[in-house]
Design a protein around this motif. Structure first.
Motif, PDB file in Angstrom:
ATOM      1  N   THR A 140       0.839  -1.013  -0.111  1.00  0.00           N
ATOM      2  CA  THR A 140      -0.077  -0.072   0.088  1.00  0.00           C
ATOM      3  C   THR A 140       0.837   1.324  -0.045  1.00  0.00           C
ATOM      4  OG1 THR A 140       0.091   0.005   2.287  1.00  0.00           O
ATOM      5  CG2 THR A 140      -2.100  -1.278   1.269  1.00  0.00           C
ATOM      6  N   PRO A 141       0.274   2.399  -0.222  1.00  0.00           N
ATOM      7  CA  PRO A 141       1.266   3.575  -0.130  1.00  0.00           C
ATOM      8  C   PRO A 141       2.103   3.888   1.214  1.00  0.00           C
ATOM      9  CG  PRO A 141      -0.925   4.187  -1.081  1.00  0.00           C
ATOM     10  CD  PRO A 141      -1.008   2.630  -0.645  1.00  0.00           C
ATOM     11  N   ASP A 142       1.422   3.473   2.319  1.00  0.00           N
ATOM     12  CA  ASP A 142       2.076   3.380   3.681  1.00  0.00           C
ATOM     13  C   ASP A 142       3.122   2.388   3.637  1.00  0.00           C
ATOM     14  OD1 ASP A 142       0.274   5.335   4.193  1.00  0.00           O
ATOM     15  OD2 ASP A 142      -0.728   4.433   5.698  1.00  0.00           O
ATOM     16  N   THR A 143       3.038   1.336   3.145  1.00  0.00           N
ATOM     17  CA  THR A 143       4.163   0.200   3.268  1.00  0.00           C
ATOM     18  C   THR A 143       5.190   0.650   2.276  1.00  0.00           C
ATOM     19  OG1 THR A 143       3.300  -1.207   1.878  1.00  0.00           O
ATOM     20  CG2 THR A 143       2.591  -1.573   4.095  1.00  0.00           C
ATOM     21  N   TYR A 144       4.952   1.147   1.001  1.00  0.00           N
ATOM     22  CA  TYR A 144       5.803   1.771  -0.054  1.00  0.00           C
ATOM     23  C   TYR A 144       6.862   2.790   0.800  1.00  0.00           C
ATOM     24  CZ  TYR A 144       3.773  -1.134  -3.666  1.00  0.00           C
ATOM     25  OH  TYR A 144       3.122  -2.245  -4.236  1.00  0.00           O
ATOM     26  N   THR A 145       6.187   3.538   1.505  1.00  0.00           N
ATOM     27  CA  THR A 145       6.917   4.910   2.174  1.00  0.00           C
ATOM     28  C   THR A 145       7.904   4.118   3.055  1.00  0.00           C
ATOM     29  OG1 THR A 145       5.066   6.322   1.965  1.00  0.00           O
ATOM     30  CG2 THR A 145       6.916   6.791   3.491  1.00  0.00           C
ATOM     31  N   ASN A 146       7.669   3.430   3.657  1.00  0.00           N
ATOM     32  CA  ASN A 146       8.370   2.591   4.540  1.00  0.00           C
ATOM     33  C   ASN A 146       9.512   1.798   4.037  1.00  0.00           C
ATOM     34  OD1 ASN A 146       7.274   3.853   6.827  1.00  0.00           O
ATOM     35  ND2 ASN A 146       6.107   1.953   7.536  1.00  0.00           N
ATOM     36  N   ASP A 147       9.041   0.931   2.990  1.00  0.00           N
ATOM     37  CA  ASP A 147       9.897   0.021   2.063  1.00  0.00           C
ATOM     38  C   ASP A 147      11.274   1.033   1.494  1.00  0.00           C
ATOM     39  OD1 ASP A 147       8.301  -2.264   2.542  1.00  0.00           O
ATOM     40  OD2 ASP A 147       7.292  -1.736   0.637  1.00  0.00           O
ATOM     41  N   LEU A 148      10.695   1.990   0.988  1.00  0.00           N
ATOM     42  CA  LEU A 148      11.673   2.920   0.352  1.00  0.00           C
ATOM     43  C   LEU A 148      12.660   3.641   1.119  1.00  0.00           C
ATOM     44  CD1 LEU A 148       9.416   4.507  -2.621  1.00  0.00           C
ATOM     45  CD2 LEU A 148      11.044   2.628  -2.662  1.00  0.00           C
ATOM     46  N   ALA A 149      12.200   4.061   2.382  1.00  0.00           N
ATOM     47  CA  ALA A 149      13.044   4.437   3.555  1.00  0.00           C
ATOM     48  C   ALA A 149      14.025   3.262   4.033  1.00  0.00           C
ATOM     49  CB  ALA A 149      12.413   5.177   4.686  1.00  0.00           C
ATOM     50  N   ILE A 150      13.407   2.146   4.206  1.00  0.00           N
ATOM     51  CA  ILE A 150      14.408   1.204   4.503  1.00  0.00           C
ATOM     52  C   ILE A 150      15.727   0.717   3.641  1.00  0.00           C
ATOM     53  CG2 ILE A 150      14.669  -1.329   5.270  1.00  0.00           C
ATOM     54  CD1 ILE A 150      11.700  -1.043   6.466  1.00  0.00           C
ATOM     55  N   ILE A 151      15.219   0.600   2.208  1.00  0.00           N
ATOM     56  CA  ILE A 151      16.059   0.382   1.195  1.00  0.00           C
ATOM     57  C   ILE A 151      17.142   1.591   0.909  1.00  0.00           C
ATOM     58  CG2 ILE A 151      16.377  -0.216  -1.238  1.00  0.00           C
ATOM     59  CD1 ILE A 151      13.683  -1.717  -1.081  1.00  0.00           C
ATOM     60  N   ALA A 152      16.674   2.842   1.403  1.00  0.00           N
ATOM     61  CA  ALA A 152      17.507   3.796   1.167  1.00  0.00           C
ATOM     62  C   ALA A 152      18.645   3.790   2.125  1.00  0.00           C
ATOM     63  CB  ALA A 152      16.676   5.207   1.066  1.00  0.00           C
ATOM     64  N   LYS A 153      18.355   3.417   3.430  1.00  0.00           N
ATOM     65  CA  LYS A 153      19.438   3.350   4.360  1.00  0.00           C
ATOM     66  C   LYS A 153      20.223   2.315   4.087  1.00  0.00           C
ATOM     67  CE  LYS A 153      16.893   5.943   7.926  1.00  0.00           C
ATOM     68  NZ  LYS A 153      16.985   6.496   9.384  1.00  0.00           N
ATOM     69  N   LEU A 154      19.797   1.261   3.577  1.00  0.00           N
ATOM     70  CA  LEU A 154      20.610   0.063   3.276  1.00  0.00           C
ATOM     71  C   LEU A 154      21.392  -0.084   1.764  1.00  0.00           C
ATOM     72  CD1 LEU A 154      18.324  -2.432   4.850  1.00  0.00           C
ATOM     73  CD2 LEU A 154      20.503  -1.885   5.563  1.00  0.00           C
ATOM     74  N   GLY A 155      20.990   1.076   1.103  1.00  0.00           N
ATOM     75  CA  GLY A 155      21.925   1.397  -0.020  1.00  0.00           C
ATOM     76  C   GLY A 155      21.303   0.772  -1.253  1.00  0.00           C
ATOM     77  N   GLY A 156      20.043   0.191  -1.420  1.00  0.00           N
ATOM     78  CA  GLY A 156      19.542  -0.176  -2.618  1.00  0.00           C
ATOM     79  C   GLY A 156      19.307  -1.813  -2.167  1.00  0.00           C
ATOM     80  N   GLY A 157      18.335  -2.125  -3.269  1.00  0.00           N
ATOM     81  CA  GLY A 157      18.113  -3.537  -3.164  1.00  0.00           C
ATOM     82  C   GLY A 157      16.700  -3.820  -4.086  1.00  0.00           C
ATOM     83  N   HIS A 158      16.242  -4.973  -3.757  1.00  0.00           N
ATOM     84  CA  HIS A 158      14.879  -5.715  -4.594  1.00  0.00           C
ATOM     85  C   HIS A 158      13.737  -5.056  -3.778  1.00  0.00           C
ATOM     86  CE1 HIS A 158      16.206  -8.261  -7.751  1.00  0.00           C
ATOM     87  NE2 HIS A 158      17.123  -8.596  -6.831  1.00  0.00           N
ATOM     88  N   LEU A 159      12.509  -4.648  -4.241  1.00  0.00           N
ATOM     89  CA  LEU A 159      11.209  -4.305  -3.537  1.00  0.00           C
ATOM     90  C   LEU A 159      10.191  -5.423  -4.618  1.00  0.00           C
ATOM     91  CD1 LEU A 159       9.335  -3.162  -1.716  1.00  0.00           C
ATOM     92  CD2 LEU A 159       9.079  -1.278  -3.077  1.00  0.00           C
ATOM     93  N   ALA A 160      10.039  -6.428  -3.906  1.00  0.00           N
ATOM     94  CA  ALA A 160       8.982  -7.352  -4.653  1.00  0.00           C
ATOM     95  C   ALA A 160       7.720  -7.101  -4.090  1.00  0.00           C
ATOM     96  CB  ALA A 160       9.418  -8.779  -4.386  1.00  0.00           C
ATOM     97  N   CYS A 161       6.718  -6.553  -4.746  1.00  0.00           N
ATOM     98  CA  CYS A 161       5.336  -6.090  -4.406  1.00  0.00           C
ATOM     99  C   CYS A 161       4.334  -7.384  -4.860  1.00  0.00           C
ATOM    100  CB  CYS A 161       5.047  -4.821  -4.820  1.00  0.00           C
ATOM    101  SG  CYS A 161       6.202  -3.666  -4.674  1.00  0.00           S
ATOM    102  N   THR A 162       3.252  -7.114  -3.999  1.00  0.00           N
ATOM    103  CA  THR A 162       2.191  -7.972  -4.493  1.00  0.00           C
ATOM    104  C   THR A 162       0.990  -7.168  -5.278  1.00  0.00           C
ATOM    105  OG1 THR A 162       1.062  -7.441  -2.194  1.00  0.00           O
ATOM    106  CG2 THR A 162       2.126  -9.426  -2.472  1.00  0.00           C
ATOM    107  N   HIS A 163       1.260  -5.808  -5.601  1.00  0.00           N
ATOM    108  CA  HIS A 163       0.331  -5.031  -6.338  1.00  0.00           C
ATOM    109  C   HIS A 163       1.601  -4.264  -6.902  1.00  0.00           C
ATOM    110  CE1 HIS A 163      -3.240  -6.100  -4.780  1.00  0.00           C
ATOM    111  NE2 HIS A 163      -2.852  -6.006  -3.375  1.00  0.00           N
TER     112      HIS A 163
END
Ligand code: NAP
Length: 350
Positions: free
Chosen positions: A252-275
């Motif tokens: 959802t938009p909320d989880t995507y905000t958190n996902d992108l913040a986590i990935i940014a701090k970890l220097g990049g990676g995959h984001l596998a979504c169900t939507h």
């Protein structure tokens, strides 16, 4: 003996109740089995199909993705199953549009490479929570080359190994975040990832953190924790492994905000979504949407599911909640699914 008769719960138009009435008796073609269903499970996808008619290719429609029951007929070239075997299977009406490939009926066609023997000590109502979520998990984790989930939307390609029946020693290998670890696909992705030797850091509601640990998560964080992002980042870093990315079961938009913040701090990676993934993702985020019907899952169905269910490595989680008995109960179960569930799979006995 009189020939058996079939019935199905038909959707005749979008946004209407299912209607139980006669259905043709299916036959097994090449690579197929016909299952006499003892239990079927409800997925959020089914709710969208009923409400909006999305993915319906042929009216009236029979949908549903999860069955457990006994093999009634075996296709000409199928040697893994025989009549009377107890099985669980993933039905693929989503792809074919054929009513005989939907779960909400007494007799369903199941591709033999999306079915497995259900051990005798596991009930049909427990076993039926596994199939669609299992295929979703394998599609999320093990695709090596991106395909297309929807026109213009690529599937993720994490290229991770298949689950193993061996006890893998903990290693500083790959680390994956499973966001929504108590959902049906979250539980299964956690189990399959853990059985592949991947360290899983999960995010769930507070009351379901223990469930996620039972699925194999190494650490679990409360999704409402105000420090969630930093805690997840610290936990991933502390594993000392390679950060693969995030499987976001919620998307959802909320989880995507958190996902992108986590990935940014970890220097990049995959984001596998169900939507469909977030439109604006930085270039170091490899975002994609899973499509949970793919032959990448065939080896897991063939070699892993039955022995893993037998030895307890694969568990029927989240637990089944039996809504009722008979095709008439499916409508009620769909209503409950639309109202939202927490850490359970809604199941109807037939
Ligand atoms: N693209 C595909 O091929 C594919 C395949 C399968 C499923 N899907 C989609 O994937 C989604 C999940 O399906 P499902 O059957 O696994 O769902 P589900 O089991 O019905 O999901 C319910 C769970 O969602 C969790 N949840 C809700 N909001 C959350 C949030 N903000 N953060 C963390 N957890 C949250 C709840 O956790 P708590 O109760 O612990 O709070 C609850 O346990 C659905 O939208 C479905 O349509 C897509």
């Amino acid at each position: 003996m009189a020939a058996p008769k079939n019935e199905a719960a038909w959707l005749t138009q979008a946004n209407s109740p299912l209607q139980v009435s006669e259905a043709p008796m299916p036959t097994a073609g090449a690579g197929e089995i016909v299952v006499k269903n003892s239990a079927v499970a409800i997925n959020p996808l089914d709710c969208h199909m009923q409400d909006l008619g999305v993915f319906v290719q042929q009216w009236p429609a029979v949908f549903g993705c999860d069955v457990a029951g006994e093999v009634f007929e075996v296709g000409p070239d199928v040697d893994r199953f025989k009549k009377g075997d107890r099985v669980l299977g993933h039905t693929i009406n989503l792809v074919t549009g054929r009513p005989q490939d939907g779960a909400y009926t007494h007799y369903t066609v199941v591709p033999a490479n999306k079915a497995a023997i259900l051990p005798d000590n596991i009930s049909f109502t427990d076993g039926v929570v596994v199939p669609f979520a299992l295929e979703a998990a394998v599609c999320a984790l093990s695709l090596k080359v991106p395909g297309e989930a929807m026109p213009g939307v690529a599937t993720p390609a994490l290229g991770l190994p298949y689950p193993s029946l061996q006890e893998l020693a903990p290693s500083a290998g790959n680390t994956l975040v499973v966001y929504g670890g108590s959902s049906s696909v979250g539980c299964m992705t956690t189990q399959i990832a853990a059985a592949s030797g991947i360290t899983v850091i999960a995010v769930t509601g507070e009351r379901n953190m223990e469930l996620s640990k039972r699925c194999g998560a190494n650490q679990v964080f409360d999704r409402t924790d105000p420090e969630l992002i930093d805690k997840v980042v610290d936990a991933v870093t502390a594993t000392g492994g390679k950060f693969v990315g995030i499987f976001d079961a919620i998307s959802t938009p909320d989880t995507y905000t958190n996902d992108l913040a986590i990935i940014a701090k970890l220097g990049g990676g995959h984001l596998a979504c169900t939507h469909p993934p977030p439109a604006e993702a930085p270039s170091n985020v490899k975002a994609g949407m899973i499509f949970a019907v793919d032959d990448v899952a065939a080896p897991v169905w063939k070699d892993y599911v039955t022995p893993a269910l037998q030895n307890g490595k694969l568990r029927c989680l989240p637990p089944a909640k039996i809504v009722g008995k008979g095709l008439e109960s499916i409508d009620e179960a769909l209503k409950m699914c639309k109202a939202g569930v927490s850490a359970m799979k809604l199941v109807v006995e037939l």
